[in-house]
Design a protein around this motif. Structure first.
Motif, PDB file in Angstrom:
ATOM      1  N   HIS A  52      -0.989   7.602  -8.113  1.00 53.95           N
ATOM      2  CA  HIS A  52      -0.657   8.745  -7.571  1.00 53.95           C
ATOM      3  C   HIS A  52       1.317   9.151  -8.032  1.00 53.95           C
ATOM      4  O   HIS A  52       1.371   9.751  -7.022  1.00 53.95           O
ATOM      5  N   PRO A  53       0.980   8.851  -9.090  1.00 60.80           N
ATOM      6  CA  PRO A  53       3.013   8.549  -9.505  1.00 60.80           C
ATOM      7  C   PRO A  53       3.127   9.766  -9.108  1.00 60.80           C
ATOM      8  O   PRO A  53       4.845  10.572  -9.329  1.00 60.80           O
ATOM      9  N   ARG A  54       2.575  10.883  -9.937  1.00 59.04           N
ATOM     10  CA  ARG A  54       3.419  12.882  -9.571  1.00 59.04           C
ATOM     11  C   ARG A  54       3.520  12.629  -8.560  1.00 59.04           C
ATOM     12  O   ARG A  54       4.588  13.609  -7.350  1.00 59.04           O
ATOM     13  N   ASN A  55       3.093  11.791  -7.017  1.00 60.51           N
ATOM     14  CA  ASN A  55       3.024  12.372  -5.498  1.00 60.51           C
ATOM     15  C   ASN A  55       4.272  11.829  -5.093  1.00 60.51           C
ATOM     16  O   ASN A  55       4.587  11.675  -3.670  1.00 60.51           O
ATOM     17  N   VAL A  56       4.835  10.578  -5.874  1.00 62.21           N
ATOM     18  CA  VAL A  56       5.829   9.334  -5.370  1.00 62.21           C
ATOM     19  C   VAL A  56       7.070  10.074  -5.329  1.00 62.21           C
ATOM     20  O   VAL A  56       7.826  10.756  -6.101  1.00 62.21           O
ATOM     21  N   VAL A  57       7.588  10.449  -4.088  1.00 63.35           N
ATOM     22  CA  VAL A  57       9.453  11.453  -3.580  1.00 63.35           C
ATOM     23  C   VAL A  57      10.697  10.393  -4.851  1.00 63.35           C
ATOM     24  O   VAL A  57       9.852   9.345  -4.589  1.00 63.35           O
TER      25      VAL A  57
ATOM     26  N   GLY B 236       0.477  -1.005  -0.440  1.00 64.62           N
ATOM     27  CA  GLY B 236       0.236   0.326   0.095  1.00 64.62           C
ATOM     28  C   GLY B 236       0.620   1.682  -0.296  1.00 64.62           C
ATOM     29  O   GLY B 236       0.326   2.197  -0.379  1.00 64.62           O
ATOM     30  N   LYS B 237       1.949   1.459   0.692  1.00 61.14           N
ATOM     31  CA  LYS B 237       2.244   2.251   0.617  1.00 61.14           C
ATOM     32  C   LYS B 237       3.427   2.645  -0.913  1.00 61.14           C
ATOM     33  O   LYS B 237       3.794   3.851  -0.496  1.00 61.14           O
ATOM     34  N   TYR B 238       4.515   1.441  -0.966  1.00 58.06           N
ATOM     35  CA  TYR B 238       5.499   1.871  -1.958  1.00 58.06           C
ATOM     36  C   TYR B 238       4.607   1.413  -3.071  1.00 58.06           C
ATOM     37  O   TYR B 238       4.965   1.867  -4.337  1.00 58.06           O
ATOM     38  N   VAL B 239       3.609   0.636  -3.582  1.00 58.69           N
ATOM     39  CA  VAL B 239       3.238  -0.053  -4.906  1.00 58.69           C
ATOM     40  C   VAL B 239       1.706   1.055  -5.573  1.00 58.69           C
ATOM     41  O   VAL B 239       2.181   0.717  -6.676  1.00 58.69           O
TER      42      VAL B 239
END
Length: 389
Positions: A350-355, A341-344
């Motif tokens: 929300h790919p634009r929000n992934v650091v 849930g946290k990383y996949v």
């Protein structure tokens, strides 16, 4: 893509069903918190291992009261007439739809274990026709007020469904589709198809997805439809900090896979409608590399490895993944749900929000500089011309 957590309450020797159900509740609540779209369980009767949820229609309302966002999908409700009268299914789903504020979906099937089919005295040569009539009856009850139905297995005089569901035109309906024939049937009926489950590889599933699209487009649908391309990771999803750790922890899932498919070859000999299941006899469940990476029955690894697997399905056009997270110790299941849930899930939601790492961002900045400098030169050149005028 939607991500559906599936657990069947597989209860290890020495544990009580009560304790496993309490664990299951914790797993569903965590799944809602970390971003899973839906939860589902199969309907298994008199099962020997692998599953203990025989009454999901009782379990779901309890969980609905504890949650606010996650949806609930029956994976699947069995529609042989001796197991579930289709009109009772329509009533139950409508009630669940009200209690969940429109968060229920109906997956359907005809049964895939001889234990259950024989316990309920179901004829495996008739239950496919019973399933199809059941779908037609349920959809008619949802859509029409008043409805009626006349077929080989159901003859319902004009009646009005009470209560009626909230979702329009009705809660989404889908079907377990393990064979190309079942995929064609689901698409021709305009309902979703839950594909996979035979450990025969990615090519089979990809061909099924294409067949679903082709059949859906070629069929005239006189009534509202709820199409959806769904794929089941039936052996299990397990995410851990490293792929090596995930594989080590997930090895017990091979035994679950063998047990859950044990009846397939016997069923294939009882009815032509189950003939496709005979292919499972050729699967080597002890071939670790094949099972984990090529069988299409598993998604096991660290978050990045799981992302690669999910991307493969996304490229095929899959709209929802059913991820079985079960048959392992509760603490491992909880960690797997949390990591996924946290990383996949965010990579696809929300790919634009992934650091991103600073090095990656700096590399993109450097790559973008020539275009920016060219834009500046063009600007200054145009500005100089305007000033000269």
């Amino acid at each position: 893509m939607d991500f559906i957590l599936m657990t069947e309450g597989d209860t290890p020797v020495g544990l009580t069903h009560e304790h496993r159900y309490r664990e299951l509740i914790e797993e569903v609540l965590l799944a809602e918190r970390v971003g899973f779209d839906a939860f589902g369980s199969s309907e298994q009767h008199v099962a020997l291992g692998t599953a203990s949820v025989s009454a999901p229609e009782v379990l779901y309302p309890y969980l609905m009261a504890l949650t606010s966002r996650i949806r609930f999908i029956h994976l699947v409700t069995l529609l042989p007439t001796r197991m579930n009268h289709a009109l009772r299914v329509a009533e139950r789903v409508a009630t669940e739809d009200i209690l969940s504020n429109g968060r229920v979906e109906l997956g359907t099937g005809r049964g895939n274990t001889t234990l259950a089919l024989r316990a309920f005295e179901v004829d495996p040569s008739e239950n496919k026709a019973q399933w199809r009539e059941g779908i037609e009856l349920i959809r008619s009850a949802f859509l029409n007020d008043v409805f009626s139905y006349v077929g080989e297995h159901y003859k319902i005089p004009p009646r009005s469904l009470v209560p009626k569901p909230l979702q329009g035109p009705y809660p989404p309906i889908s079907a377990a589709a393990g064979s190309p024939s079942s995929v064609e049937t689901a698409a021709s009926m305009g309902i979703g198809a839950i594909m996979g489950g035979l450990y025969l590889g990615f090519d089979l599933v990809e061909n099924m997805l294409k067949l679903y699209d082709t059949t859906l487009a070629a069929t005239h649908h006189p009534h509202p439809i709820t199409p959806r391309k769904m794929v089941a990771i039936a052996g299990g999803m397990h995410c851990a900090e490293t792929t090596a750790q995930a594989r080590t922890e997930a090895k017990p899932l091979f035994e679950m896979a063998k047990l859950s498919t044990d009846a397939y070859e016997r069923l294939s000999k009882l009815s032509k409608d189950y003939a496709y299941m005979g292919a499972v006899k050729d699967i080597d469940f002890n071939d670790e590399e094949y099972m984990f990476e090529r069988s299409q029955g598993f998604m096991v690894g660290d978050p990045e490895h799981c992302i690669e697997h999910v991307q493969r399905y996304a490229d095929m056009g899959v709209e929802a993944l059913v991820l079985r997270v079960d048959s392992l110790p509760h603490d491992q299941l909880m960690r797997s749900i949390e990591l996924f849930g946290k990383y996949v899930i965010p990579r696809f939601k929300h790919p634009r929000n992934v650091v991103r790492s600073a090095d990656d961002v700096l590399a993109d900045i450097r790559a973008a500089r020539p275009a920016h400098e060219e834009a500046l030169r063009q600007y200054h050149a145009n500005h100089t011309k305007e000033t000269a005028r």
